[in-house]
Design a protein around this motif. Structure first.
Motif, PDB file in Angstrom:
ATOM      1  N   VAL A  64      -9.329  78.494  -1.992  1.00 35.09           N
ATOM      2  CA  VAL A  64      -9.419  77.099  -2.552  1.00 35.09           C
ATOM      3  C   VAL A  64     -10.153  76.126  -1.897  1.00 35.09           C
ATOM      4  O   VAL A  64     -10.831  75.405  -2.519  1.00 35.09           O
ATOM      5  N   GLY A  65     -10.084  76.096  -0.569  1.00 35.56           N
ATOM      6  CA  GLY A  65     -10.857  75.232  -0.029  1.00 35.56           C
ATOM      7  C   GLY A  65     -10.361  73.655  -0.018  1.00 35.56           C
ATOM      8  O   GLY A  65     -10.718  73.119  -0.573  1.00 35.56           O
ATOM      9  N   ILE A  66      -9.183  73.257   0.937  1.00 36.95           N
ATOM     10  CA  ILE A  66      -8.768  72.001   0.888  1.00 36.95           C
ATOM     11  C   ILE A  66      -9.462  71.485   2.228  1.00 36.95           C
ATOM     12  O   ILE A  66      -9.152  71.917   3.582  1.00 36.95           O
ATOM     13  N   PRO A  67     -10.239  70.446   2.125  1.00 38.75           N
ATOM     14  CA  PRO A  67     -10.965  69.874   3.379  1.00 38.75           C
ATOM     15  C   PRO A  67      -9.775  69.469   4.273  1.00 38.75           C
ATOM     16  O   PRO A  67      -8.748  68.871   3.868  1.00 38.75           O
ATOM     17  N   GLY A  68     -10.062  69.550   5.508  1.00 38.58           N
ATOM     18  CA  GLY A  68      -9.205  69.393   6.533  1.00 38.58           C
ATOM     19  C   GLY A  68      -7.975  70.182   6.703  1.00 38.58           C
ATOM     20  O   GLY A  68      -7.344  69.881   7.726  1.00 38.58           O
ATOM     21  N   ILE A  69      -7.928  71.186   5.919  1.00 36.62           N
ATOM     22  CA  ILE A  69      -6.843  72.252   6.285  1.00 36.62           C
ATOM     23  C   ILE A  69      -7.583  73.714   6.401  1.00 36.62           C
ATOM     24  O   ILE A  69      -7.544  74.375   7.340  1.00 36.62           O
ATOM     25  N   SER A  70      -8.287  73.980   4.962  1.00 37.19           N
ATOM     26  CA  SER A  70      -8.831  75.194   5.163  1.00 37.19           C
ATOM     27  C   SER A  70      -9.930  75.396   6.337  1.00 37.19           C
ATOM     28  O   SER A  70     -10.816  74.771   6.446  1.00 37.19           O
ATOM     29  N   GLY A  71     -10.078  76.432   7.082  1.00 39.77           N
ATOM     30  CA  GLY A  71     -10.766  76.742   8.096  1.00 39.77           C
ATOM     31  C   GLY A  71     -10.503  75.995   9.423  1.00 39.77           C
ATOM     32  O   GLY A  71     -11.594  75.831  10.038  1.00 39.77           O
ATOM     33  N   ASP A  72      -9.812  74.987   9.184  1.00 43.77           N
ATOM     34  CA  ASP A  72      -9.743  74.001  10.249  1.00 43.77           C
ATOM     35  C   ASP A  72      -8.106  74.217  11.041  1.00 43.77           C
ATOM     36  O   ASP A  72      -7.107  73.800  10.572  1.00 43.77           O
ATOM     37  N   GLU A  73      -8.166  74.926  12.110  1.00 46.05           N
ATOM     38  CA  GLU A  73      -6.910  75.387  12.985  1.00 46.05           C
ATOM     39  C   GLU A  73      -6.151  73.912  13.054  1.00 46.05           C
ATOM     40  O   GLU A  73      -5.052  73.763  12.951  1.00 46.05           O
ATOM     41  N   ALA A  74      -6.909  72.912  13.877  1.00 48.47           N
ATOM     42  CA  ALA A  74      -5.960  71.723  14.306  1.00 48.47           C
ATOM     43  C   ALA A  74      -5.529  70.865  12.990  1.00 48.47           C
ATOM     44  O   ALA A  74      -4.495  70.278  12.824  1.00 48.47           O
ATOM     45  N   GLY A  75      -6.501  70.869  11.975  1.00 45.95           N
ATOM     46  CA  GLY A  75      -6.055  70.203  10.788  1.00 45.95           C
ATOM     47  C   GLY A  75      -4.831  70.701   9.974  1.00 45.95           C
ATOM     48  O   GLY A  75      -4.025  70.168   9.493  1.00 45.95           O
ATOM     49  N   SER A  76      -4.776  72.148   9.937  1.00 45.98           N
ATOM     50  CA  SER A  76      -3.570  72.487   9.197  1.00 45.98           C
ATOM     51  C   SER A  76      -2.420  72.593  10.134  1.00 45.98           C
ATOM     52  O   SER A  76      -1.422  72.067   9.412  1.00 45.98           O
ATOM     53  N   LEU A  77      -2.414  72.467  11.414  1.00 45.75           N
ATOM     54  CA  LEU A  77      -1.328  72.199  12.317  1.00 45.75           C
ATOM     55  C   LEU A  77      -0.779  70.796  12.218  1.00 45.75           C
ATOM     56  O   LEU A  77       0.358  70.438  11.942  1.00 45.75           O
ATOM     57  N   ARG A  78      -2.013  69.792  12.033  1.00 46.81           N
ATOM     58  CA  ARG A  78      -1.457  68.294  11.716  1.00 46.81           C
ATOM     59  C   ARG A  78      -0.741  68.087  10.539  1.00 46.81           C
ATOM     60  O   ARG A  78       0.062  67.456  10.269  1.00 46.81           O
ATOM     61  N   PHE A  79      -1.493  68.740   9.244  1.00 49.91           N
ATOM     62  CA  PHE A  79      -0.921  68.685   8.056  1.00 49.91           C
ATOM     63  C   PHE A  79       0.777  69.063   7.965  1.00 49.91           C
ATOM     64  O   PHE A  79       1.542  68.330   7.581  1.00 49.91           O
ATOM     65  N   LEU A  80       0.884  70.265   8.704  1.00 54.69           N
ATOM     66  CA  LEU A  80       2.466  70.509   8.761  1.00 54.69           C
ATOM     67  C   LEU A  80       3.156  69.828   9.360  1.00 54.69           C
ATOM     68  O   LEU A  80       4.464  69.593   9.071  1.00 54.69           O
ATOM     69  N   GLU A  81       2.739  69.415  10.821  1.00 53.13           N
ATOM     70  CA  GLU A  81       3.309  68.514  11.603  1.00 53.13           C
ATOM     71  C   GLU A  81       3.857  67.205  10.766  1.00 53.13           C
ATOM     72  O   GLU A  81       5.188  66.498  11.006  1.00 53.13           O
ATOM     73  N   ASP A  82       3.213  66.443   9.714  1.00 56.52           N
ATOM     74  CA  ASP A  82       3.157  65.361   9.142  1.00 56.52           C
ATOM     75  C   ASP A  82       4.234  65.437   8.076  1.00 56.52           C
ATOM     76  O   ASP A  82       4.897  64.368   7.628  1.00 56.52           O
ATOM     77  N   LEU A  83       4.673  66.804   7.699  1.00 54.09           N
ATOM     78  CA  LEU A  83       5.680  67.098   6.689  1.00 54.09           C
ATOM     79  C   LEU A  83       7.013  67.183   7.421  1.00 54.09           C
ATOM     80  O   LEU A  83       7.958  67.247   6.805  1.00 54.09           O
ATOM     81  N   ASP A  84       7.235  66.912   8.757  1.00 57.83           N
ATOM     82  CA  ASP A  84       8.392  66.917   9.483  1.00 57.83           C
ATOM     83  C   ASP A  84       9.255  68.156   9.205  1.00 57.83           C
ATOM     84  O   ASP A  84      10.494  68.017   8.843  1.00 57.83           O
ATOM     85  N   LEU A  85       8.910  69.352   9.054  1.00 58.49           N
ATOM     86  CA  LEU A  85       9.255  70.774   9.137  1.00 58.49           C
ATOM     87  C   LEU A  85       9.564  71.095  10.256  1.00 58.49           C
ATOM     88  O   LEU A  85       8.870  70.829  11.361  1.00 58.49           O
ATOM     89  N   GLU A  86      10.734  72.056  10.395  1.00 61.60           N
ATOM     90  CA  GLU A  86      10.973  72.757  11.741  1.00 61.60           C
ATOM     91  C   GLU A  86       9.987  73.930  11.619  1.00 61.60           C
ATOM     92  O   GLU A  86      10.139  74.861  10.703  1.00 61.60           O
ATOM     93  N   LEU A  87       8.922  73.812  12.519  1.00 61.40           N
ATOM     94  CA  LEU A  87       7.661  74.779  12.360  1.00 61.40           C
ATOM     95  C   LEU A  87       8.060  76.043  13.259  1.00 61.40           C
ATOM     96  O   LEU A  87       7.227  76.891  13.024  1.00 61.40           O
ATOM     97  N   ARG A  88       8.786  75.993  14.053  1.00 61.22           N
ATOM     98  CA  ARG A  88       9.128  77.035  15.013  1.00 61.22           C
ATOM     99  C   ARG A  88      10.552  77.665  14.766  1.00 61.22           C
ATOM    100  O   ARG A  88      11.434  76.583  14.522  1.00 61.22           O
ATOM    101  N   ARG A  89      10.830  79.084  15.007  1.00 56.39           N
ATOM    102  CA  ARG A  89      12.309  79.472  15.158  1.00 56.39           C
ATOM    103  C   ARG A  89      12.703  79.433  16.662  1.00 56.39           C
ATOM    104  O   ARG A  89      12.219  78.806  17.474  1.00 56.39           O
TER     105      ARG A  89
END
Length: 490
Positions: free
Chosen positions: A235-260
């Protein structure tokens, strides 16, 4: 009991009866995910019917391979996921009395037929999008079980709905049929269609499959959440697809528990329904805000096919990941490993398959980097590259398909890839898109006609096909293939 595909039922029954007349059967199958699942379905059906058999795999069913099969002392040969396209050669051996062929395939048949030929294309069903080789094997397996109604094929009694009945009539094999169909790229538009849908329904009824709408990204069972999004490039979402730091920032902004609790990244399969909805909704909002076309955004959601009996968080739980695992075995000359996994070996075979998968992913990544870095040659109607011996001929087609859309590699033209096969032969693989197929592309015809124009041979499906041509005649092949594609898409 009626079979899953009524149009094929009479022919499937005839093929099943012929198998039951045999003292023993040679089972010959192709090596990709569809071929491995086809073989596994057929093997279990034969075993449950009490028919002795031996299994062999072929990378390509050419004249030499067919001659080797004819030289065995088997009077009955069951071909799965190939055979239709080679019926002219098979028929010569049949006429000579070498063996009786029983074929469960979905590829374009050669200009000849045989009595025990189960192929959806003979009955108006599209073998490229509505029924895979594994699906044809499944239809045959159901017919084998139906020859003695009311008695379980493994000797057990049938009962009410449940596992026993599912095994008795072979409906439990529907899960493998779905893995084969998904591996054969038949889930166009995000879900399986046509006759495949009926097999899915049987798998759900048998308790071996679960389906539902879900995020249509590869790796939902096994990839850490940030990697799941980073590698989601279809699909190719700018700032997420192919962007390691961007995908992590995206998830952190959702205030989810990302680690077990053990510190490991959570995976999509381990999220709650509410958490999944949070991520999916945020992905859609990001895609809209970055101008991703609505048609592309729709592709973020599709139908998931989950194998209910397999552990959550493993490759075997998801049909797409399961098929990739299988592709990583036989393409490296270990079809026995892939078959073992399909047959339920969850120790040695599975661990070996995982090691092969890691190697497979590394080879694919290196191959895609190579093609993207060196680029492709654009003709009027197609694009091509020659990997020589730098990409294995067994995976060059996968690399070609995955490279489409990368910089300089168009998705509006089919791509043709060459790789060395032997000193005298070159493997050709071609990949298109379902959009191009809707516009008239048929790569099976392209590969067949262009290869024969240079004294080679080929075939396959409309969206993916292959050929073998003499070394040194690649330029002639490209010229003819380009002409045919141009005629199809004009």
């Amino acid at each position: 009991m009626a079979g899953p595909v009524p149009e094929l039922e009479d022919r499937a029954t005839r093929c099943a009866r012929r198998l039951c007349e045999a003292d023993r059967v040679l089972l010959a199958s192709h090596i990709d995910a569809d071929g491995l699942t086809s073989a596994a379905i057929a093997a279990q059906a034969l075993e449950r019917a009490g028919l002795p058999f031996e299994t062999v795999f072929e990378k390509q069913l050419d004249e030499e391979a067919i001659a080797a099969i004819a030289a065995t002392d088997y009077d009955t040969v069951l071909f799965t996921d190939f055979g239709s396209g080679q019926l002219d050669v098979i028929g010569e051996h049949e006429d000579a009395g070498a063996f009786t062929p029983v074929i469960a395939d979905h590829h374009q048949p050669a200009d000849r037929d045989t009595e025990y030929h189960l192929n959806p294309l003979l009955f108006g069903i599209d073998g490229a999008s509505e029924l895979s080789g594994a699906g044809a094997s499944y239809v045959l397996a159901r017919a084998l079980a139906d020859l003695e109604p009311g008695v379980a094929a493994d000797g057990g009694a049938t009962g009410a709905a449940g596992t026993t009945t599912a095994r008795a009539d072979n409906r439990d094999l529907a899960a493998l049929a779905v893995v084969g169909a998904v591996g054969d790229m038949q889930a166009s538009g995000g879900e399986l269609q046509g006759a495949n849908e009926r097999i899915v329904e049987e798998g759900v009824d048998a308790g071996v499959l679960e389906t539902g709408k879900d995020l249509a990204l590869y790796g939902k069972q096994t990839r850490p959440l940030p990697k799941l999004l980073e590698y989601a490039t279809d699909v190719g979402i700018p700032g997420i697809s192919g962007d390691e730091a961007g995908s992590l920032r995206f998830l952190e902004d959702l205030d989810l528990e990302l680690r077990r609790e053990d510190g490991e990244w959570r995976r999509w399969s381990g999220l709650t329904s509410e958490e999944k909805q949070t991520v999916a909704s945020a992905l859609v909002r990001r895609a809209v805000s970055r101008g991703v076309p609505a048609k592309k955004i729709d592709q973020l959601v599709g139908t998931s096919y989950v194998l209910s009996a397999e552990p959550v968080g493993t490759e075997l739980r998801d049909a797409s990941e399961f098929s990739t695992l299988l592709n990583a075995t036989a393409r490296y000359e270990r079809a026995d490993v892939g078959l073992g996994v399909c047959l339920g070996n969850r120790s040695d075979a599975l661990e070996r398959a995982r090691k092969l998968l890691r190697n497979h992913r590394r080879n694919l990544s290196e191959g895609i980097d190579l093609v993207t870095r060196e680029g492709v040659t654009h003709e009027a109607h197609l694009q091509w590259f020659h990997a020589e011996d730098r990409i294995r001929e067994t995976i060059v087609g996968i690399v070609a398909g995955m490279a489409m859309g990368n910089e300089g590699i168009s998705r509006s033209k089919p791509i043709v890839a060459f790789a060395e096969k032997t000193d005298d032969e070159v493997k050709v693989s071609a990949r298109g898109t379902h959009g191009l197929v809707r516009d008239g592309l048929d790569l099976s015809t392209v590969m067949t006609e262009a290869s024969r124009a240079v004294d080679g041979d080929g075939g396959g499906h409309d969206v993916a096909a292959g050929a073998t041509v003499p070394a040194g005649r690649e330029a002639e092949f490209v010229e003819r293939a380009d002409e045919i594609v141009g005629e199809q898409l004009s």
